[in-house]
Write a protein that holds these residues in place. Structure first.
Motif, PDB file in Angstrom:
ATOM      1  N   VAL A   1       0.869  -1.180   0.000  1.00 18.32           N
ATOM      2  CA  VAL A   1       0.000   0.000   0.000  1.00 18.32           C
ATOM      3  C   VAL A   1       0.904   1.229   0.000  1.00 18.32           C
ATOM      4  O   VAL A   1       1.214   1.795   1.050  1.00 18.32           O
ATOM      5  N   PRO A   2       1.364   1.653  -1.182  1.00 18.16           N
ATOM      6  CA  PRO A   2       2.347   2.738  -1.241  1.00 18.16           C
ATOM      7  C   PRO A   2       1.710   4.119  -1.130  1.00 18.16           C
ATOM      8  O   PRO A   2       0.516   4.310  -1.369  1.00 18.16           O
ATOM      9  N   LEU A   3       2.551   5.083  -0.782  1.00 17.99           N
ATOM     10  CA  LEU A   3       2.171   6.494  -0.746  1.00 17.99           C
ATOM     11  C   LEU A   3       3.277   7.297  -1.429  1.00 17.99           C
ATOM     12  O   LEU A   3       4.459   7.128  -1.109  1.00 17.99           O
ATOM     13  N   LEU A   4       2.898   8.163  -2.377  1.00 15.54           N
ATOM     14  CA  LEU A   4       3.856   9.036  -3.040  1.00 15.54           C
ATOM     15  C   LEU A   4       3.860  10.391  -2.348  1.00 15.54           C
ATOM     16  O   LEU A   4       2.796  10.966  -2.101  1.00 15.54           O
ATOM     17  N   VAL A   5       5.039  10.894  -2.044  1.00 17.06           N
ATOM     18  CA  VAL A   5       5.187  12.175  -1.345  1.00 17.06           C
ATOM     19  C   VAL A   5       5.836  13.181  -2.285  1.00 17.06           C
ATOM     20  O   VAL A   5       6.935  12.952  -2.805  1.00 17.06           O
ATOM     21  N   ALA A   6       5.141  14.305  -2.510  1.00 14.63           N
ATOM     22  CA  ALA A   6       5.617  15.330  -3.447  1.00 14.63           C
ATOM     23  C   ALA A   6       6.545  16.297  -2.724  1.00 14.63           C
ATOM     24  O   ALA A   6       6.106  17.311  -2.163  1.00 14.63           O
ATOM     25  N   SER A   7       7.847  16.000  -2.729  1.00  9.91           N
ATOM     26  CA  SER A   7       8.833  16.889  -2.102  1.00  9.91           C
ATOM     27  C   SER A   7       9.623  17.682  -3.124  1.00  9.91           C
ATOM     28  O   SER A   7      10.579  18.367  -2.759  1.00  9.91           O
ATOM     29  N   ASP A   8       9.258  17.565  -4.386  1.00 13.26           N
ATOM     30  CA  ASP A   8       9.878  18.407  -5.412  1.00 13.26           C
ATOM     31  C   ASP A   8       9.030  19.672  -5.534  1.00 13.26           C
ATOM     32  O   ASP A   8       8.047  19.721  -6.278  1.00 13.26           O
TER      33      ASP A   8
ATOM     34  N   ALA B   1       6.560  15.124   7.053  1.00 11.82           N
ATOM     35  CA  ALA B   1       5.120  14.997   7.279  1.00 11.82           C
ATOM     36  C   ALA B   1       4.527  13.842   6.476  1.00 11.82           C
ATOM     37  O   ALA B   1       3.571  13.198   6.912  1.00 11.82           O
ATOM     38  N   GLY B   2       5.095  13.579   5.285  1.00 13.47           N
ATOM     39  CA  GLY B   2       4.593  12.481   4.465  1.00 13.47           C
ATOM     40  C   GLY B   2       4.787  11.132   5.120  1.00 13.47           C
ATOM     41  O   GLY B   2       3.902  10.265   5.067  1.00 13.47           O
TER      42      GLY B   2
ATOM     43  N   ALA C   1      19.051  17.393  -0.693  1.00 12.98           N
ATOM     44  CA  ALA C   1      18.863  15.946  -0.698  1.00 12.98           C
ATOM     45  C   ALA C   1      19.363  15.325   0.605  1.00 12.98           C
ATOM     46  O   ALA C   1      18.735  14.419   1.160  1.00 12.98           O
ATOM     47  N   ALA C   2      20.503  15.816   1.110  1.00  9.82           N
ATOM     48  CA  ALA C   2      21.041  15.295   2.364  1.00  9.82           C
ATOM     49  C   ALA C   2      20.126  15.642   3.530  1.00  9.82           C
ATOM     50  O   ALA C   2      19.941  14.829   4.460  1.00  9.82           O
ATOM     51  N   ALA C   3      19.512  16.839   3.509  1.00 11.26           N
ATOM     52  CA  ALA C   3      18.600  17.234   4.587  1.00 11.26           C
ATOM     53  C   ALA C   3      17.339  16.353   4.584  1.00 11.26           C
ATOM     54  O   ALA C   3      16.861  15.943   5.649  1.00 11.26           O
ATOM     55  N   ILE C   4      16.804  16.063   3.421  1.00  8.81           N
ATOM     56  CA  ILE C   4      15.635  15.178   3.341  1.00  8.81           C
ATOM     57  C   ILE C   4      16.003  13.779   3.814  1.00  8.81           C
ATOM     58  O   ILE C   4      15.238  13.120   4.538  1.00  8.81           O
ATOM     59  N   ARG C   5      17.193  13.325   3.417  1.00  3.62           N
ATOM     60  CA  ARG C   5      17.653  12.004   3.871  1.00  3.62           C
ATOM     61  C   ARG C   5      17.731  11.937   5.383  1.00  3.62           C
ATOM     62  O   ARG C   5      17.264  10.971   6.007  1.00  3.62           O
ATOM     63  N   ASP C   6      18.300  12.962   5.995  1.00  9.04           N
ATOM     64  CA  ASP C   6      18.423  12.979   7.452  1.00  9.04           C
ATOM     65  C   ASP C   6      17.054  13.070   8.137  1.00  9.04           C
ATOM     66  O   ASP C   6      16.867  12.543   9.237  1.00  9.04           O
ATOM     67  N   ALA C   7      16.092  13.723   7.473  1.00 15.80           N
ATOM     68  CA  ALA C   7      14.777  13.918   8.088  1.00 15.80           C
ATOM     69  C   ALA C   7      13.939  12.648   8.067  1.00 15.80           C
ATOM     70  O   ALA C   7      13.208  12.366   9.019  1.00 15.80           O
ATOM     71  N   VAL C   8      14.023  11.857   6.986  1.00 19.39           N
ATOM     72  CA  VAL C   8      13.141  10.684   6.849  1.00 19.39           C
ATOM     73  C   VAL C   8      13.857   9.368   7.103  1.00 19.39           C
ATOM     74  O   VAL C   8      13.208   8.327   7.241  1.00 19.39           O
ATOM     75  N   GLN C   9      15.203   9.380   7.156  1.00 23.53           N
ATOM     76  CA  GLN C   9      15.972   8.163   7.397  1.00 23.53           C
ATOM     77  C   GLN C   9      15.510   7.026   6.462  1.00 23.53           C
ATOM     78  O   GLN C   9      14.949   6.014   6.896  1.00 23.53           O
TER      79      GLN C   9
END
Length: 517
Positions: free
Chosen positions: A130-137, A176-177, A207-215
């Motif tokens: 059951v996937p969810l797509l997150v619009a972070s662009d 939040a996603g 990209a590194a900040a998003i990586r750190d935020a969502v792990q």
């Protein structure tokens, strides 16, 4: 994409065939031609050097010098080394022990990340997730709207709290996603991030900040397979700046030389996990190195062809068509049209034929095949009346003229189709009658669906015993004079504890006459 490389390698192997033994000069000449072919395909030089060194070392060894067919042994070595370069084996997506699994997409602008997010979401849905797509662009104009459209086409939910177009914090949206997915029961989150026209500090920092935020559990680097050496340079920069666990190749249906696909896995040490081969959402699948190597060497890709057929055709469709082809009745033009439409659903006919072994030798003929030819055939058949489709023998001159006018073709084309249909039906009937196994299958297909005593149509009769204990009723007993107690397992093999190895007490139904008796 690999057509030029395949042609060059085919010419190299053709020169080897027919030689009873390979000299050192033959091996050097072969390695030199393979090196040129790889460099022309834009494969990274370090990868080419390692590849050629491995081939020369193995080709000079005993596995070739003592082989009955050295040329085939060299082809086998090249195939195995190609598989190694492409990653060795398909690597599945690693899922988190505690959902949701977070998949972060990273790459340059124009590589197709947003479309790929929809393809990946659709693929995950087919895998019962059951996937969810997150619009972070939130930088590229209309990137959020594009993801919403693609998600809607794939039937996957999209989390897009910000309108994008430069408005909103992509790091906060990604975080939040993931929380939204956890609350709503989504087990996989695909985060679409912004790309750039080139590698810069802002891209890496975001990209590194998003990586750190969502792990993320998986960080997939999306690379355009048509950019050649630049794909390797970009991959190395992202690996050092952000880090990723796998690679996704897009635009593999293009006409580029394909060096990126043969280089990126070896250079970065990260496997190619998925590949996108077209514009449609279903033009996406797991990347199999051994299958890609087989296609590069012109050996076809039968496994992928079978998987495509299984996904396209329903089981009852296949069974019904097999019954018509092997059954006692005549194959009709209605059946022929249905078969053609089934094959058409698998994709372009040229791509399907290209997966068959040996088709590399007739690439020019395959490239001339146009799917519009199938459309013309369908138009001709659909211009016939139901009775004419069932019995093409009634097609006289006036009927054929009417059909030609109705389908917009010439009478000659109608005649050609009908003649080829009769020839194909005759050949199919001869094959069925000449092979006992197919003849018995045909008779069983003719009886299938008839309602038996105490049973339902097409099902197992009520009184038929189940395995184990006895074969189904009518399957026949053991041959006369056969002693079941003589059955023995090969040396070193044992039956599970508690299973009686004595089969002499096995009771089978009385032998039934053969179906064609």
């Amino acid at each position: 994409m690999f057509e030029t490389l395949s042609d060059r390698l085919e010419s190299v192997f053709t020169s080897l065939r027919g030689k009873g033994r390979l000299s050192e000069a033959d091996i050097d000449a072969t390695a030199r031609e393979i090196r040129i072919a790889l460099l022309e395909a834009d494969v990274a030089l370090p990868v080419v050097r390692e590849f050629i060194a491995a081939i020369k070392t193995r080709a000079a060894g005993a596995e070739v010098s003592q082989a009955l067919n050295p040329a085939q042994q060299v082809i086998k070595i090249v195939n195995e080394e190609l598989v190694t370069i492409l990653g060795g084996e398909a690597r599945p997506l690693h899922l988190a022990k505690m959902p949701p699994t977070v998949v972060l997409l990273a790459g340059l602008q124009g590589t197709g990340k947003t479309t790929l997010a929809g393809k990946l979401g659709r693929w995950l849905k087919e895998q019962r997730h059951v996937p969810l797509l997150v619009a972070s662009d939130l930088q590229r104009p209309n990137a959020v709207q594009q993801l919403q459209v693609v998600g809607g086409q794939a039937g996957v939910d999209v989390f897009a709290p910000e309108p994008g177009n430069g408005i909103g914090d992509p790091v906060a949206v990604a975080r939040a996603g993931v929380e939204h997915a956890r609350r709503m029961g989504h087990d996989v989150v695909v985060v679409d991030t912004a790309g750039r026209l080139g590698i810069d500090a802002d891209l890496m920092a975001q990209a590194a900040a998003i990586r750190d935020a969502v792990q993320p559990d998986e960080t997939l680097f999306v690379v355009d397979a048509m950019v050649g050496q630049d794909a390797v340079n970009t991959a190395e920069a992202f690996r050092d700046g952000v880090g990723f666990t796998g690679v996704v190749l897009t635009k593999l249906d293009g006409d580029a030389r394909g060096g990126a696909a043969l280089s990126v896995a070896k250079i970065t040490g990260c496997p190619i996990m998925f590949a996108s081969t077209g514009e449609k959402l279903d033009d996406f699948d797991v990347f199999h190195p051994e299958r890609m190597a087989s296609r590069i060497l012109g050996m076809g890709d039968v496994l992928t062809l079978i998987e495509q057929a299984e996904k396209t055709f329903e089981a009852d469709e296949t069974a019904r068509m097999a019954e018509k082809m092997l059954g006692p009745g005549e194959l009709t033009l209605e059946d022929f049209l249905e078969q053609m439409m089934m094959v058409r659903r698998m994709g372009p006919i040229g791509n399907i034929l290209g997966m068959l072994p040996g088709m590399g030798q007739i690439k020019e003929q395959i490239s001339q095949i146009d799917d519009r030819d199938l459309d013309r055939i369908a138009a001709i058949i659909r211009s016939m009346t139901p009775s004419e489709r069932q019995d093409p023998k009634v097609l006289n001159g006036s009927r054929r003229l009417r059909i030609a006018r109705g389908s917009g073709v010439t009478v000659t084309e109608v005649n050609s189709l009908v003649d080829r249909f009769f020839e194909a039906r005759k050949m199919m009937k001869q094959m069925t009658n000449s092979m006992p196994g197919m003849r018995r299958a045909a008779k069983r297909a003719g009886k299938k669906g008839k309602k038996g005593k105490g049973g339902k149509a097409g099902g197992r009769p009520t009184g038929a015993p189940r395995m184990p204990g006895a074969l189904p009723a009518g399957a026949g007993g053991l041959p006369a004079g056969f002693d079941p107690s003589s059955l023995r397992l090969p040396p070193g093999m044992k039956l599970p504890p508690g299973l009686n190895p004595d089969l002499s007490n096995l009771r089978l139904p009385e032998s039934a006459p053969p179906p064609d008796a």
